[in-house]
Design a protein around this motif. Sequence first.
Motif, PDB file in Angstrom:
ATOM      1  N   GLU B 247      28.203  44.870  12.057  1.00 23.92           N
ATOM      2  CA  GLU B 247      27.540  44.580  10.785  1.00 23.92           C
ATOM      3  C   GLU B 247      28.370  45.124   9.619  1.00 23.92           C
ATOM      4  N   HIS B 248      28.966  46.306   9.824  1.00 23.97           N
ATOM      5  CA  HIS B 248      29.812  46.865   8.764  1.00 23.97           C
ATOM      6  C   HIS B 248      31.025  45.992   8.523  1.00 23.97           C
ATOM      7  N   ALA B 249      31.600  45.467   9.562  1.00 21.26           N
ATOM      8  CA  ALA B 249      32.814  44.673   9.406  1.00 21.26           C
ATOM      9  C   ALA B 249      32.504  43.284   8.852  1.00 21.26           C
ATOM     10  N   MET B 303      32.797  48.061   2.861  1.00 24.72           N
ATOM     11  CA  MET B 303      32.374  47.232   3.973  1.00 24.72           C
ATOM     12  C   MET B 303      30.916  47.599   4.280  1.00 24.72           C
ATOM     13  N   GLY B 304      30.156  46.618   4.697  1.00 23.71           N
ATOM     14  CA  GLY B 304      28.735  46.835   4.980  1.00 23.71           C
ATOM     15  C   GLY B 304      27.883  46.163   3.930  1.00 23.71           C
ATOM     16  N   ARG B 305      26.557  46.208   4.140  1.00 25.25           N
ATOM     17  CA  ARG B 305      25.667  45.535   3.191  1.00 25.25           C
ATOM     18  C   ARG B 305      24.415  46.361   2.948  1.00 25.25           C
ATOM     19  N   ALA B 313      23.448  52.520   5.901  1.00 33.14           N
ATOM     20  CA  ALA B 313      24.366  53.412   5.184  1.00 33.14           C
ATOM     21  C   ALA B 313      24.543  53.028   3.720  1.00 33.14           C
ATOM     22  N   VAL B 314      24.570  51.723   3.426  1.00 29.46           N
ATOM     23  CA  VAL B 314      24.792  51.325   2.031  1.00 29.46           C
ATOM     24  C   VAL B 314      23.627  51.789   1.161  1.00 29.46           C
ATOM     25  N   ASN B 315      22.403  51.590   1.649  1.00 29.50           N
ATOM     26  CA  ASN B 315      21.246  52.075   0.886  1.00 29.50           C
ATOM     27  C   ASN B 315      21.287  53.592   0.699  1.00 29.50           C
TER      28      ASN B 315
END
Lengths: 340, 340
Positions: B247-249, B303-305, B313-315
């Motif tokens: 998902e990160h990639a 990278m990531g969403r 992680a993005v949140n």
Amino acid sequence: MAGKEEVAFLGPIASYTHQAALSHFPQPHYTIVPQTTIADVFAAVQSGSVSQGVVPFENSSNGSVIFTLDLFADLAGRNPDILVCGEVYLGVHHCLLGRSKDAPEGQDAGTGRTTAENVSGSPSPAKSRGKPLRDLGHITKLYSHHQAWGQCNDFLTTYFKGVERIDVSSTSKAAEIVQQDDSGCSAAISSRMAGELNGLEFLAENLEDNEGNSTRFLVLRRRRDDGTARPDGSAGAADGEAETDDEHARYKTLVSFTVRHSEPGDLAGCLAVFQKFGLNLTSINSRPSNEATWHYIFFVEIMGRKRHDGSGAVNQALKGLDGVAQSWRWLGSWENALEA
Amino acid sequence: MAGKEEVAFLGPIASYTHQAALSHFPQPHYTIVPQTTIADVFAAVQSGSVSQGVVPFENSSNGSVIFTLDLFADLAGRNPDILVCGEVYLGVHHCLLGRSKDAPEGQDAGTGRTTAENVSGSPSPAKSRGKPLRDLGHITKLYSHHQAWGQCNDFLTTYFKGVERIDVSSTSKAAEIVQQDDSGCSAAISSRMAGELNGLEFLAENLEDNEGNSTRFLVLRRRRDDGTARPDGSAGAADGEAETDDEHARYKTLVSFTVRHSEPGDLAGCLAVFQKFGLNLTSINSRPSNEATWHYIFFVEIMGRKRHDGSGAVNQALKGLDGVAQSWRWLGSWENALEA
């Protein structure tokens, strides 16, 4: 070098870089020599034909000068010994230079494109700081340097929407071209100094969107055999003494680095190195490295300086980059010229 | 919106952005609408008059498109709801378009400026990838977009040193202007598509310095009431599930932030937040914030969403910015379109 030290600057005469060079290298103590391009200034310093050079680095409204960044990136290996050894901040106030139409000097023609309303589709003239001092209706061609357009957006949108703009190599070159155009239909966005030098009329003043519009110039020097960039000892004193907070605030350092394309995490790793040693990052830029598509070279500016004796936080951070960056280069340390 | 979805792109017809839009939004499923400026594309998406927009973001040789960055910076607060929801990579191959001199089609004139040696002061023609297909000696004026000059440096230095260059709003506009110039002395640096559309001759091809020259375009969408940018669900699926490396990639996220002017250490602090949550930084850019002189707005791509349910992680990183950044803005998450 016999006689006075020679300093190269991005010319021609009356360019903003010329003004920056004059403020940093007062005459008659230095001979200052105009160069055609930023690359020529780098080459003159690299070859040793001059002792120092002055190039534009960033504008407060328009951002980085990418040509200068690309020369620091030095992908072709032409400038391996260039170091920054100083900086100059200069307030930049653009004038519209040309000839007024049939109007005797000192008398406003009062017709045509002196107000924004005369230009179709243009918004309120209040948006533009610069106001015309003369009729502008006869101006059909504008000459300037690419950086200047971006700094005078409001004025251009208000008074010159749709008028042809010609990019030339410098704002002072623009004034020269307009001086030689007998039609009187062209105008240059350039400096007061260029207007006076070329005997042009001031059709408008203070065209820049932001009152505080200023440009930072960097002073370049060739690396010495001992790896230092020490003009007059300014950035080289006090080795052996412990670092103080004052020392961190008084100096700046420029570093470039690249990271392994396959390891995007390395970028954060490199930046973390500066933080680890308590160094304040003041700016970050990136440019294509051209080593591979979508591969970048990064430029960071930090407070503090690299000491010649290898001590201090900057030296430690540079050592730390060894383990994370694909490559890195110290591009110089110099005295902070920005007043707090 | 009734009928087909409308998509705005930086026009005119035959611009590189047009080609990017066509590749992402195949006809006849979408109606695609040209706009005059990048700001117009942002405004059309913001106002809802179109459902999506396509703008250039960066070129592999020439770097960031600063106009696009400045619109994301949104200092005037005109585009509060713009989010990135996709990207398109397009190989960019520039052609020199014009009219050949007295040469019937398909026959090389064979004289004049077809070889670099005819141009005074120019170096070996081997440096330039693009070779003339026709005589270029009659060409006295070049039209193109500012970004294109920087991508064709070798060709221009080899064959057009000192020739007047006129900046126009797009490469396709340049082809239009040349098409209308009856003198035959002007040429445009533009796309194959623009050459064909305007019935111009191909005086040279592949003018770009780097064979891999390509541009990345971003697809814009208006933020929905729930704060997401979810065209066809692409960047919004899989909420509630645990994050995976894949998902990160698979996704990218764009974030802008500013730091307190008085605390330069905050920049490193903000960047450390992304590292803390294991997010790979893939690029960093900075632009003047115009809030104060020498104050910047930074753009990072990771990278990531950002997931809609607030997990991941993005949140967490965005939440972490709250304590360090002066201000920050999530500018969208989208599927990575770059093939590894």
